[in-house]
Design a protein around this motif. Sequence first.
Motif, short mmCIF file in Angstrom:
data_model
loop_
_atom_site.label_atom_id
_atom_site.label_comp_id
_atom_site.label_asym_id
_atom_site.label_seq_id
_atom_site.Cartn_x
_atom_site.Cartn_y
_atom_site.Cartn_z
N PRO A 68 9.23 -20.90 -22.33
CA PRO A 68 9.06 -22.24 -22.90
C PRO A 68 9.74 -23.32 -22.07
CG PRO A 68 9.61 -20.68 -24.64
CD PRO A 68 9.74 -19.95 -23.33
N ALA A 69 10.84 -23.01 -21.42
CA ALA A 69 11.55 -24.00 -20.59
C ALA A 69 10.70 -24.39 -19.38
CB ALA A 69 12.89 -23.47 -20.13
N GLN A 70 10.00 -23.41 -18.79
CA GLN A 70 9.14 -23.71 -17.64
C GLN A 70 7.94 -24.55 -18.06
OE1 GLN A 70 8.58 -19.61 -16.47
NE2 GLN A 70 9.70 -19.96 -14.56
N THR A 71 7.38 -24.24 -19.23
CA THR A 71 6.25 -25.01 -19.73
C THR A 71 6.68 -26.45 -20.00
OG1 THR A 71 5.40 -23.00 -20.76
CG2 THR A 71 4.44 -25.08 -21.48
N GLY A 72 7.84 -26.63 -20.59
CA GLY A 72 8.36 -27.97 -20.86
C GLY A 72 8.65 -28.73 -19.58
N GLN A 73 9.16 -28.02 -18.58
CA GLN A 73 9.44 -28.65 -17.30
C GLN A 73 8.15 -29.12 -16.64
OE1 GLN A 73 11.51 -26.17 -14.48
NE2 GLN A 73 11.42 -27.71 -12.87
N ALA A 74 7.11 -28.33 -16.72
CA ALA A 74 5.82 -28.71 -16.13
C ALA A 74 5.25 -29.93 -16.83
CB ALA A 74 4.85 -27.54 -16.21
N ALA A 75 5.39 -29.99 -18.15
CA ALA A 75 4.89 -31.15 -18.90
C ALA A 75 5.67 -32.41 -18.53
CB ALA A 75 5.01 -30.87 -20.40
N LEU A 76 6.98 -32.28 -18.37
CA LEU A 76 7.81 -33.42 -17.99
C LEU A 76 7.46 -33.90 -16.58
CD1 LEU A 76 10.11 -35.34 -18.72
CD2 LEU A 76 11.69 -33.66 -17.76
N GLU A 77 7.26 -32.96 -15.66
CA GLU A 77 6.88 -33.34 -14.30
C GLU A 77 5.54 -34.05 -14.28
OE1 GLU A 77 7.07 -29.75 -12.01
OE2 GLU A 77 9.26 -29.72 -12.01
N MET A 78 4.59 -33.56 -15.08
CA MET A 78 3.27 -34.20 -15.16
C MET A 78 3.40 -35.62 -15.72
SD MET A 78 0.09 -34.19 -14.62
CE MET A 78 -0.57 -32.59 -14.42
N LEU A 79 4.22 -35.81 -16.71
CA LEU A 79 4.45 -37.13 -17.28
C LEU A 79 5.02 -38.08 -16.25
CD1 LEU A 79 4.55 -39.00 -19.79
CD2 LEU A 79 6.85 -38.16 -20.16
N LEU A 80 6.01 -37.61 -15.49
CA LEU A 80 6.63 -38.46 -14.47
C LEU A 80 5.62 -38.83 -13.38
CD1 LEU A 80 10.15 -36.80 -14.16
CD2 LEU A 80 9.58 -38.99 -15.21
N VAL A 81 4.79 -37.89 -12.99
CA VAL A 81 3.77 -38.17 -11.97
C VAL A 81 2.76 -39.18 -12.51
CG1 VAL A 81 1.83 -37.14 -10.72
CG2 VAL A 81 4.06 -36.02 -10.72
N LEU A 82 2.34 -39.01 -13.76
CA LEU A 82 1.37 -39.94 -14.34
C LEU A 82 1.95 -41.34 -14.50
CD1 LEU A 82 -0.47 -37.76 -17.00
CD2 LEU A 82 -1.35 -38.63 -14.82
N LEU A 83 3.25 -41.45 -14.80
CA LEU A 83 3.87 -42.76 -14.92
C LEU A 83 3.83 -43.53 -13.61
CD1 LEU A 83 6.96 -42.10 -17.22
CD2 LEU A 83 4.92 -43.46 -17.73
N ILE A 84 3.72 -42.83 -12.51
CA ILE A 84 3.62 -43.48 -11.20
C ILE A 84 2.16 -43.65 -10.79
CG2 ILE A 84 4.13 -43.21 -8.74
CD1 ILE A 84 6.72 -41.76 -9.64
N LEU A 85 1.35 -42.63 -11.00
CA LEU A 85 -0.04 -42.67 -10.53
C LEU A 85 -0.94 -43.61 -11.33
CD1 LEU A 85 -0.81 -38.99 -9.48
CD2 LEU A 85 -0.32 -40.96 -8.06
N VAL A 86 -0.75 -43.68 -12.64
CA VAL A 86 -1.62 -44.54 -13.46
C VAL A 86 -1.48 -46.01 -13.06
CG1 VAL A 86 -2.00 -45.39 -15.82
CG2 VAL A 86 -1.86 -42.94 -15.38
N PRO A 87 -0.27 -46.58 -12.95
CA PRO A 87 -0.18 -47.97 -12.49
C PRO A 87 -0.70 -48.15 -11.07
CG PRO A 87 1.86 -47.35 -13.57
CD PRO A 87 1.04 -46.10 -13.42
N LEU A 88 -0.50 -47.16 -10.21
CA LEU A 88 -1.03 -47.25 -8.85
C LEU A 88 -2.56 -47.30 -8.85
CD1 LEU A 88 1.14 -44.98 -6.57
CD2 LEU A 88 0.43 -47.30 -6.11
N LEU A 89 -3.16 -46.44 -9.65
CA LEU A 89 -4.62 -46.41 -9.73
C LEU A 89 -5.17 -47.73 -10.27
CD1 LEU A 89 -7.30 -44.78 -9.65
CD2 LEU A 89 -6.83 -44.18 -12.03
N PHE A 90 -4.63 -48.18 -11.39
CA PHE A 90 -5.11 -49.43 -11.97
C PHE A 90 -4.75 -50.62 -11.10
CE2 PHE A 90 -5.57 -46.81 -15.74
CZ PHE A 90 -6.77 -47.28 -16.25
N GLY A 91 -3.61 -50.56 -10.42
CA GLY A 91 -3.23 -51.63 -9.50
C GLY A 91 -4.24 -51.76 -8.37
N GLY A 92 -4.69 -50.65 -7.83
CA GLY A 92 -5.71 -50.68 -6.78
C GLY A 92 -7.02 -51.25 -7.28
#
Length: 159
Positions: free
Chosen positions: A18-42
């Motif tokens: 469960p710790a690895q699954t939670g870590q993967a979800a957190l990493e995905m959230l952090l990546v999306l917090l950067i990629l979504v504004p970049l995508l919409f900014g473009g």
Amino acid sequence: GSRTFTQAPCLSGIPCSPAQTGQAALEMLLVLLILVPLLFGGIELARGVGIRHSLDSGVGVASRALSLDPAQWSWATQVIEDSVSNNVLGGGTASPPTVRAFNDAGTQLTSGQLAALGFGETFRLQAETAYTPWLPLVTGGGQAITIRVSHWGIVEQYP
């Protein structure tokens, strides 16, 4: 009846904790917090450039038309409005343009004063529109940006 759940394997084929699954979800959230504004900014940058191009193109056509016949103010302003509102990339997101004419000294001219300019006199046609980009997850992303262009013209209509 009772149900049995099998744990999904990780990349190595070994079941994830469960710790690895939670870590993967957190990493995905952090990546999306950067990629979504970049995508919409473009996307919003492309829309802003498209609006600026259509405004510039309309003002260029209007300036040339007013050089040939300075009395065509209403037609010239309509051309500029149409060029912005018919822009494929985002004409509906820009405000209607404000169009003004100035003499070579920088004094604003009315349509009548523009029509009264003599052969060889210069004028500057300026148009501006407000564009508000939509940037999710960005503080201040909805602030209006003023896009302003101007073209010079010389009255070529001989009396």
